[in-house]
Design an enzyme around this catalytic site. Structure first.
Site, PDB file in Angstrom:
ATOM      1  CG  ASP A 150       0.570  26.963 -34.801  1.00 15.63           C
ATOM      2  OD1 ASP A 150       0.450  27.956 -35.136  1.00 15.63           O
ATOM      3  OD2 ASP A 150       1.174  25.902 -35.154  1.00 15.63           O
ATOM      4  CG  ASP A 199       4.845  23.289 -34.910  1.00 12.62           C
ATOM      5  OD1 ASP A 199       5.532  24.157 -34.461  1.00 12.62           O
ATOM      6  OD2 ASP A 199       3.763  23.960 -35.892  1.00 12.62           O
ATOM      7  CB  CYS A 205       4.235  -0.421   1.847  1.00 15.68           C
ATOM      8  SG  CYS A 205       3.003  -1.455   2.675  1.00 15.68           S
ATOM      9  CB  CYS A 256      -0.804  -0.014   1.281  1.00 18.52           C
ATOM     10  SG  CYS A 256       0.347  -0.054   2.668  1.00 18.52           S
ATOM     11  CG  ASP A 277       3.840  27.054 -31.959  1.00 13.90           C
ATOM     12  OD1 ASP A 277       4.067  28.284 -32.041  1.00 13.90           O
ATOM     13  OD2 ASP A 277       3.269  26.474 -32.744  1.00 13.90           O
TER      14      ASP A 277
HETATM   15  P1  ADP Z   1       2.148  29.794 -37.628  1.00 16.92           P
HETATM   16  O1  ADP Z   1       1.604  30.556 -36.186  1.00 16.92           O
HETATM   17  O2  ADP Z   1       0.938  29.727 -38.476  1.00 16.92           O
HETATM   18  O3  ADP Z   1       2.780  28.482 -37.292  1.00 16.92           O
HETATM   19  P2  ADP Z   1       4.924  30.821 -37.686  1.00 16.92           P
HETATM   20  O4  ADP Z   1       5.246  31.548 -36.778  1.00 16.92           O
HETATM   21  O5  ADP Z   1       5.485  29.495 -38.134  1.00 16.92           O
HETATM   22  O6  ADP Z   1       3.247  30.485 -38.218  1.00 16.92           O
HETATM   23  O7  ADP Z   1       5.227  31.672 -39.081  1.00 16.92           O
HETATM   24  C1  ADP Z   1       4.310  32.942 -39.363  1.00 16.92           C
HETATM   25  C2  ADP Z   1       4.577  33.619 -40.608  1.00 16.92           C
HETATM   26  O8  ADP Z   1       6.080  33.805 -40.703  1.00 16.92           O
HETATM   27  C3  ADP Z   1       4.343  32.667 -41.797  1.00 16.92           C
HETATM   28  O9  ADP Z   1       2.919  32.724 -42.165  1.00 16.92           O
HETATM   29  C4  ADP Z   1       5.143  33.293 -42.944  1.00 16.92           C
HETATM   30  O10 ADP Z   1       4.426  34.362 -43.371  1.00 16.92           O
HETATM   31  C5  ADP Z   1       6.121  33.614 -42.236  1.00 16.92           C
HETATM   32  N1  ADP Z   1       7.292  32.732 -42.222  1.00 16.92           N
HETATM   33  C6  ADP Z   1       7.872  31.908 -41.130  1.00 16.92           C
HETATM   34  N2  ADP Z   1       8.673  31.094 -41.638  1.00 16.92           N
HETATM   35  C7  ADP Z   1       9.058  31.348 -42.917  1.00 16.92           C
HETATM   36  C8  ADP Z   1       9.818  30.960 -43.879  1.00 16.92           C
HETATM   37  N3  ADP Z   1      10.790  29.866 -43.662  1.00 16.92           N
HETATM   38  N4  ADP Z   1       9.738  31.402 -45.188  1.00 16.92           N
HETATM   39  C9  ADP Z   1       8.820  32.057 -45.422  1.00 16.92           C
HETATM   40  N5  ADP Z   1       7.930  32.727 -44.667  1.00 16.92           N
HETATM   41  C10 ADP Z   1       8.084  32.727 -43.362  1.00 16.92           C
HETATM   42 MG    MG Z   2       3.689  27.051 -36.182  1.00 15.30          MG
END
Ligand code: ADP
Ligand code: MG
Length: 764
Positions: A453, A650, A26, A23, A654
């Protein structure tokens, strides 16, 4: 899995099975003993697995010393054999069922035989006695005294055999001036036995005879433990099936010794497969390693790992997971990770750690259990003294005292929370949700708001370029080539879209240099001698590169994400990308709202891209154009409003928001499970995981509460009943063996209630 592994300088970790725990009291006991041992830096005892995990300084204490500490606290431990897992069962467990059955059967026989004997000369005969006399008249003709001696010998023999571990543990603890659960049962049966023996030896003392009770108490206790052991195994079954998914051998293509350049397929034990080996897997077999397909195509069933029930198509270059089932194609795969590094092993480790963790709700039970044994000993003493003083009837006093000692077991209390947690975490894993532990589970159950997201969460996270537009006279292929050269350095879904599109157009490029990723904005770099910026409008505002508002530039279509591109500070063109909403996204959002959660979308994308997608999914609350830090701030603001917020995102992009949230759910994990942030990892690329995680967490905390209430109520009602509080007014009390049966029933019922979660079904 090695049982002993060096962690860092001067500290070693060890996992070893602990025997004889019944338990929470323990568990706490062993844990306390270990923690206060010199050289032990941390100790955690897992009541469901009957194991101790500890870390210690090998220069101050060795494993044998640790075993001794556990023995001194009244329990036993075995050092895991070299190479064997720590998971072997306590050897005592297998025989417990047989012991219980034999002890109970003997107890029943003794009860029968003792009926005429235990009858006091002058007592009136009860109905049962009359019936028995009719049925088995010879019983009443047996000579009383010799029969008593037979009963005494039989009882002592069986009690010594069946109860030995209990008495040994109670004595060991006593030797150190301590008491444990076994003290209660040991003392209870000892009192009954001594009283009965006294009556046999010296009948003029007029002591009551309780031979049957002694055996029935021990029998029920063993029965309870046996059932409990079986239930614990079922509770752990979800994770054990994972371990059995791996084949024992693999067919590997190896160079033939002495004949360079010639290869043959050899079947080798699994631990002789190395990363880089080419492994052949036939239809119907399970993959032995995490690998990438090199030849062939097939469909795989990953449901055991990720909860994804649909078969997945896999071709050359695609990843396959160890433990998943190869349906219909013969494939050659290149091993990537093996053994403990496979996703399967990581899942198993995460689940095991989570099952062994303590849920906050456990604290109450722990506190109660810690003071339980001394309190019950005190109550038993009070029971004895009061009955003796009031009735001068030693028989009455002893019966109630023994009943109190036996009924009061914090077993149910101790199992209430861990049993539910273990089953739930295992069930969640089957559904592709890895919950990180008891605290995570309770946080998930308590959330009132959900922030998510967009990219990869509500949408599939696989955007595709729908158009590219050049401005300022650049040829389209040059523009796309340069964009791909820069995006090749990013893991963002949009980057994949650009690169995939360029590949599709048959383009090749030289790597860009000086690439800087600007999270939530885009990226910058040097390509073919030009300064290149690629991203959303905010990127250009930040970098003071103006984007002219030209009449020929049409605004992006609804739901489309536009990537702007400048070369040497001048607008060169833009790309429009579109991501698709996940199937059933709207249904999931509807469920979440029905569950009373407020749903918000937090996205780095533009409002024009995010709005239509949110609307299609039924999310009305949208915040767009956010940087990762803005998402954290939004969550803080929601928390300041008194909301308890779960964040779905993700795990890599994030991570900060997941950490800020009260509960973080990381989507589509898989690659690097161990490093992922968050309270729960969702292996399926599907919002179903979010719904399952929250609904199961809620169901589990409900079961935990029921269990705790039941366990507490059982003691609150059982102890006074056993003490005979209702006896004077209602002639209602528990005999000692009934108390033992009740105790066995209480812990088994807590486990049974928890096992219901094994069959928990997703609400969607
Ligand atoms: P979310 O919140 O949709 O995951 P992110 O924070 O990953 O979006 O990205 C926000 C924005 O930044 C995208 O919509 C894009 O416009 C721009 N962005 C981010 N990374 C890239 C990249 N590698 N190439 C071009 N644009 C990008
Ligand atoms: Mg994202």
């Amino acid at each position: 899995m090695a049982a002993e592994s060096p962690v860092q300088d001067g500290v070693t970790s060890l996992t070893l099975p602990v025997l004889g725990m019944s338990c929470a009291a323990c568990q706490l006991h062993v844990e306390q003993a270990l923690k206060s041992a010199p050289g032990v830096t941390s100790a955690q005892v897992d009541l469901m697995r009957h194991r101790a995990h500890l870390s210690f300084d090998p220069s101050r204490i060795n494993p044998d010393g640790i075993v001794q500490v556990i023995r001194d606290s009244g329990y036993d431990a075995v050092l895991p054999r070299e190479g064997a897992g720590a998971a072997q069962d306590a050897p005592e467990e297998g025989r417990q069922g047989l012991k219980a059955a034999l002890t109970l059967a003997t107890g029943a026989v003794v009860m029968l035989l003792a009926m005429p004997v235990s009858m006091a000369e002058d007592a009136p005969m009860g109905a049962a006695d009359h019936a028995l006399m009719q049925l088995l008249p010879w019983l009443y003709n047996l000579p009383h005294m010799p029969l008593r001696w037979v009963l005494l010998v039989l009882t002592v023999a069986i009690a010594a055999w069946a109860g030995r571990p209990i008495y040994a543990s109670a004595m060991r603890a006593l030797g150190h001036g301590e008491t444990n659960m076994n003290t209660l049962v040991g003392l209870g049966t000892a009192v009954a036995l001594v009283s009965s023996a006294a009556e046999t030896v010296a009948p003029w003392l007029n002591q009551p005879v309780y031979f049957d009770s002694v055996l029935l108490i021990l029998g029920f206790l063993l029965l309870g433990k046996w059932l409990e052991g079986r239930a614990r195994h079922s509770a752990l079954a979800a994770i054990d099936t994972l371990a059995h998914l791996l084949p024992a051998t693999a067919r590997v293509r190896r160079e033939i010794a002495g004949r360079p350049g010639e290869f043959a397929e050899v079947v080798v034990p699994l631990d002789e497969v190395h990363p880089g080996d080419l492994v052949m897997v036939l239809p119907g077999e399970r993959f032995p390693v995490d690998a990438a397909i090199e030849q062939g195509r097939t469909t795989v069933d990953e449901s055991m790992l990720t909860g994804e029930s649909l078969p997945q198509e896999r071709g050359v270059g695609d990843a396959v997971l160890a433990g998943s089932l190869n349906y219909d194609g013969a494939v050659a795969v290149r091993a990537r990770s093996i053994g403990a590094d496979t996703t399967l092993a990581q899942i198993a480790r995460l689940v095991e750690a989570a099952q062994g963790s303590r849920a906050p709700m456990q604290r109450l039970a722990d506190r109660a259990s810690a003071i339980f044994v001394p309190v019950v000993l005190g109550l038993a003493l009070v029971t004895f003294v009061v009955w003796l003083a009031v009735t001068h009837d030693a028989a009455r006093a002893i019966a109630s005292t023994v009943a109190v000692l036996v009924i009061a077991c914090p077993c149910a209390m101790g199992l209430a929370v861990p049993a539910a947690l273990t089953v739930a975490v295992g069930r969640a894993a089957q559904l592709g949700v890895l919950i990180k532990g008891g605290e995570a589970l309770e946080r998930l159950a308590g959330i009132t708001a959900l922030a998510m997201d967009k990219t990869g969460t509500l949408t599939q996270g696989k955007p595709e370029l729908v158009s590219s537009t050049t401005l300022g006279g650049w040829p389209e292929t040059s523009l796309l080539r340069m964009a791909a050269a820069v995006e090749d350095h990013s893991a963002h879904p949009l980057a994949h879209a650009v690169v995939a599109h360029a590949h599709g157009a048959g383009l090749r490029w030289a790597a860009a240099t000086d690439v800087q990723v600007v999270p939530g904005r885009g990226l910058t770099g040097t390509v073919e001698g030009h300064e290149c910026l690629l991203g959303n409008l905010e990127l250009f505002a930040d970098q003071f590169v103006p984007i002219p508002e030209a009449a020929e530039i049409a605004p992006p279509a609804a739901g489309v994400t536009r990537l702007w591109m400048t070369l040497d500070g001048k607008l060169a063109g833009y790309f429009d990308a579109r991501d698709t909403l996940r199937a059933r996204a709207a249904a999931f959002v509807a469920w979440l709202k029905d569950a009373g959660l407020s749903v918000t979308m937090l996205t780095g994308d533009s409002a024009s891209a995010a709005g239509p997608i949110a609307a299609a999914a039924g999310v009305t609350d949208v915040a767009a154009g956010l940087l990762p830090a803005d998402k954290v701030a939004r969550i803080r603001a929601m928390q300041a409003d008194g909301k308890r917020v779960a964040m779905v995102g993700d795990g890599i992009n994030d991570a900060a928001a997941l950490a800020q949230a009260d509960a973080g759910l990381a989507m589509g994990a898989g690659a690097a499970l161990a490093q992922e942030a968050g309270d729960a990892l969702l292996l399926t690329d599907d919002l179903a995981g979010v719904v399952n995680a929250i609904a199961l967490a809620r169901a589990t905390t409900r079961v935990m509460r029921q269990n705790l209430l039941w366990a507490a109520g059982y003691n609150v009602i059982g102890i006074p009943l056993a003490a005979g509080v209702l006896l004077p007014a209602f002639h209602l009390s528990l005999t000692p063996w009934m108390a033992a049966a009740a105790m066995a029933f209480s812990s088994v019922s807590v486990l049974g209630n928890s096992l219901r979660l094994r069959r928990w079904r997703s609400p969607i």
